[in-house]
Design an enzyme around this catalytic site. Structure first.
Site, PDB file in Angstrom:
ATOM      1  N   ARG A   1      -0.861  72.396  69.702  1.00  0.00           N
ATOM      2  CA  ARG A   1       0.071  72.505  70.824  1.00  0.00           C
ATOM      3  C   ARG A   1      -0.584  72.200  72.176  1.00  0.00           C
ATOM      4  O   ARG A   1       0.120  71.976  73.156  1.00  0.00           O
ATOM      5  CB  ARG A   1       0.781  73.862  70.833  1.00  0.00           C
ATOM      6  CG  ARG A   1      -0.131  75.040  70.956  1.00  0.00           C
ATOM      7  CD  ARG A   1       0.646  76.340  70.896  1.00  0.00           C
ATOM      8  NE  ARG A   1       1.531  76.517  72.033  1.00  0.00           N
ATOM      9  CZ  ARG A   1       1.111  76.778  73.265  1.00  0.00           C
ATOM     10  NH1 ARG A   1      -0.182  76.881  73.516  1.00  0.00           N
ATOM     11  NH2 ARG A   1       1.965  76.916  74.245  1.00  0.00           N
TER      12      ARG A   1
ATOM     13  N   PRO B   1     -14.636  85.936  58.019  1.00  0.00           N
ATOM     14  CA  PRO B   1     -14.543  87.243  58.698  1.00  0.00           C
ATOM     15  C   PRO B   1     -15.815  87.577  59.472  1.00  0.00           C
ATOM     16  O   PRO B   1     -15.807  88.471  60.315  1.00  0.00           O
ATOM     17  CB  PRO B   1     -14.313  88.246  57.561  1.00  0.00           C
ATOM     18  CG  PRO B   1     -14.305  87.492  56.291  1.00  0.00           C
ATOM     19  CD  PRO B   1     -14.569  86.051  56.560  1.00  0.00           C
TER      20      PRO B   1
ATOM     21  N   ASP C   1       0.880  79.747  79.765  1.00  0.00           N
ATOM     22  CA  ASP C   1       0.939  80.799  78.772  1.00  0.00           C
ATOM     23  C   ASP C   1       0.057  81.988  79.066  1.00  0.00           C
ATOM     24  O   ASP C   1      -0.910  81.905  79.784  1.00  0.00           O
ATOM     25  CB  ASP C   1       0.493  80.236  77.421  1.00  0.00           C
ATOM     26  CG  ASP C   1       1.642  79.589  76.715  1.00  0.00           C
ATOM     27  OD1 ASP C   1       2.760  80.026  76.943  1.00  0.00           O
ATOM     28  OD2 ASP C   1       1.392  78.646  75.955  1.00  0.00           O
TER      29      ASP C   1
ATOM     30  N   GLU D   1     -15.397  86.628  48.024  1.00  0.00           N
ATOM     31  CA  GLU D   1     -16.141  87.509  48.928  1.00  0.00           C
ATOM     32  C   GLU D   1     -16.772  86.743  50.085  1.00  0.00           C
ATOM     33  O   GLU D   1     -17.107  87.315  51.118  1.00  0.00           O
ATOM     34  CB  GLU D   1     -17.235  88.268  48.172  1.00  0.00           C
ATOM     35  CG  GLU D   1     -16.735  89.456  47.379  1.00  0.00           C
ATOM     36  CD  GLU D   1     -15.877  90.416  48.199  1.00  0.00           C
ATOM     37  OE1 GLU D   1     -16.415  91.066  49.115  1.00  0.00           O
ATOM     38  OE2 GLU D   1     -14.671  90.521  47.922  1.00  0.00           O
TER      39      GLU D   1
HETATM   40  C1  9D3 Z   1     -15.962  94.070  52.508  1.00  0.00           C
HETATM   41  C2  9D3 Z   1     -16.297  92.646  52.703  1.00  0.00           C
HETATM   42  N1  9D3 Z   1     -15.148  91.853  53.111  1.00  0.00           N
HETATM   43  C3  9D3 Z   1     -15.374  91.353  54.502  1.00  0.00           C
HETATM   44  C4  9D3 Z   1     -14.447  91.940  55.473  1.00  0.00           C
HETATM   45  C5  9D3 Z   1     -15.055  90.749  52.170  1.00  0.00           C
HETATM   46  C6  9D3 Z   1     -14.087  89.702  52.497  1.00  0.00           C
HETATM   47  C7  9D3 Z   1     -12.762  89.993  52.792  1.00  0.00           C
HETATM   48  C8  9D3 Z   1     -11.859  88.975  53.039  1.00  0.00           C
HETATM   49  C9  9D3 Z   1     -14.481  88.387  52.466  1.00  0.00           C
HETATM   50  C10 9D3 Z   1     -13.572  87.388  52.705  1.00  0.00           C
HETATM   51  C11 9D3 Z   1     -12.270  87.671  52.979  1.00  0.00           C
HETATM   52  C12 9D3 Z   1     -11.295  86.582  53.218  1.00  0.00           C
HETATM   53  N2  9D3 Z   1     -11.045  86.394  54.651  1.00  0.00           N
HETATM   54  C13 9D3 Z   1     -11.334  85.257  55.266  1.00  0.00           C
HETATM   55  O1  9D3 Z   1     -11.803  84.336  54.625  1.00  0.00           O
HETATM   56  C14 9D3 Z   1     -11.127  85.128  56.692  1.00  0.00           C
HETATM   57  C15 9D3 Z   1     -10.655  86.058  57.665  1.00  0.00           C
HETATM   58  C16 9D3 Z   1     -10.224  87.418  57.576  1.00  0.00           C
HETATM   59  O2  9D3 Z   1     -10.173  88.052  56.523  1.00  0.00           O
HETATM   60  N3  9D3 Z   1      -9.846  88.038  58.737  1.00  0.00           N
HETATM   61  C17 9D3 Z   1      -9.847  87.414  59.936  1.00  0.00           C
HETATM   62  N4  9D3 Z   1     -10.241  86.156  60.074  1.00  0.00           N
HETATM   63  C18 9D3 Z   1     -10.633  85.506  58.928  1.00  0.00           C
HETATM   64  S1  9D3 Z   1     -11.179  83.938  58.906  1.00  0.00           S
HETATM   65  C19 9D3 Z   1     -11.427  83.930  57.286  1.00  0.00           C
END
Ligand code: 9D3
Length: 228
Positions: free
Chosen positions: A154, A89, A169, A116
């Protein structure tokens, strides 16, 4: 292209590569996908891949050692050094330009995080590039890894029978696609735009171009401002 995935949930991936373009690409020998269980590189008796965060706080953190071991082992399975991507994230938001760039690699390794997050030293040591698929919270990197694979595969030469459809696209040209219609021409009084039935190819082209622009302006104005 070879794609390796590192995850603690390998079973999540089994089905998704068995349908549609990814399946056809695999059958055509255009791509080879290998899914690895991170636990195979955990060395303790309980095959631990996570631990509590230094400094405290909620949740668990993925341990650095199994991740580094997994990526080193996978790198040795092919010659050269693969492009390493951590789905996170905190990563740069995925877009079609990045997808195109990834599709030009010989070997991709996708690491799906859970909990996390991942011990930051994994990113430092491996040089992994962090990619997010958008600003919403998922429960892990597995679905994002599937998204990357689908989008990349793709674009591989030979994956799509009609290569024109890959580059016509949405996003390839920085605007949304035009709206589509098929038979019947009248459904409960709702009619297909007359121009599409006219057989006038120039008029059809112009209608599509203008609807694509108009819809982009009203739905996704930032795409027009970001245009390269
Ligand atoms: C409050 C802290 N959180 C961060 C937004 C903790 C957290 C939430 C969700 C840490 C890891 C995750 C799991 N998500 C992913 O590994 C992830 C992800 C996502 O949640 N949204 C968009 N792209 C991705 S790529 C990996």
């Amino acid at each position: 292209m070879r794609i390796d995935v590192v995850t603690i949930f390998p079973d999540m991936f089994r089905e998704v590569f068995d349908f549609g373009i990814v399946r056809r690409a695999r059958e055509a020998g255009v791509v080879e996908v290998h899914v690895h269980d991170l636990r195979s590189w955990a060395r303790d008796r309980h095959r631990t891949t996570d631990d509590a965060p230094y400094g405290g706080g909620p949740g668990m953190v993925m341990k650095v050692e199994p991740l580094v071991m997994a990526c080193e082992a996978i790198a040795e399975m092919s010659d050269g050094s693969p492009r390493l991507v951590l789905l996170s994230p905190r990563g740069a938001p995925l877009n079609q330009a990045k997808v195109r760039e990834l599709s030009e690699e010989d070997h991709l390794v996708l690491v799906a995080g859970r909990y996390e997050g991942v011990d930051e030293r994994f990113v430092e040591i491996s040089g992994a590039e962090e990619i997010s698929i958008g600003d919403y919270v998922l429960s892990g990197g597995e679905i994002p890894a599937m998204v990357v694979i689908d989008a990349v595969v793709r674009l591989l030469p030979g994956a799509i029978s009609d290569p024109q459809s890959a580059d016509e696209d949405s996003f390839s040209h920085g605007v949304l696609d035009y709206p589509h219609y098929t038979r019947p021409a009248d459904f409960r009084g709702s009619r297909v735009p007359e121009v599409l039935l006219s057989g006038d190819h120039a008029a059809v082209r112009e209608w599509r171009r203008s609807r694509a622009l108009e819809d982009t302006r009203s739905r996704r104005p930032e795409l027009l401002r970001e245009r390269p």
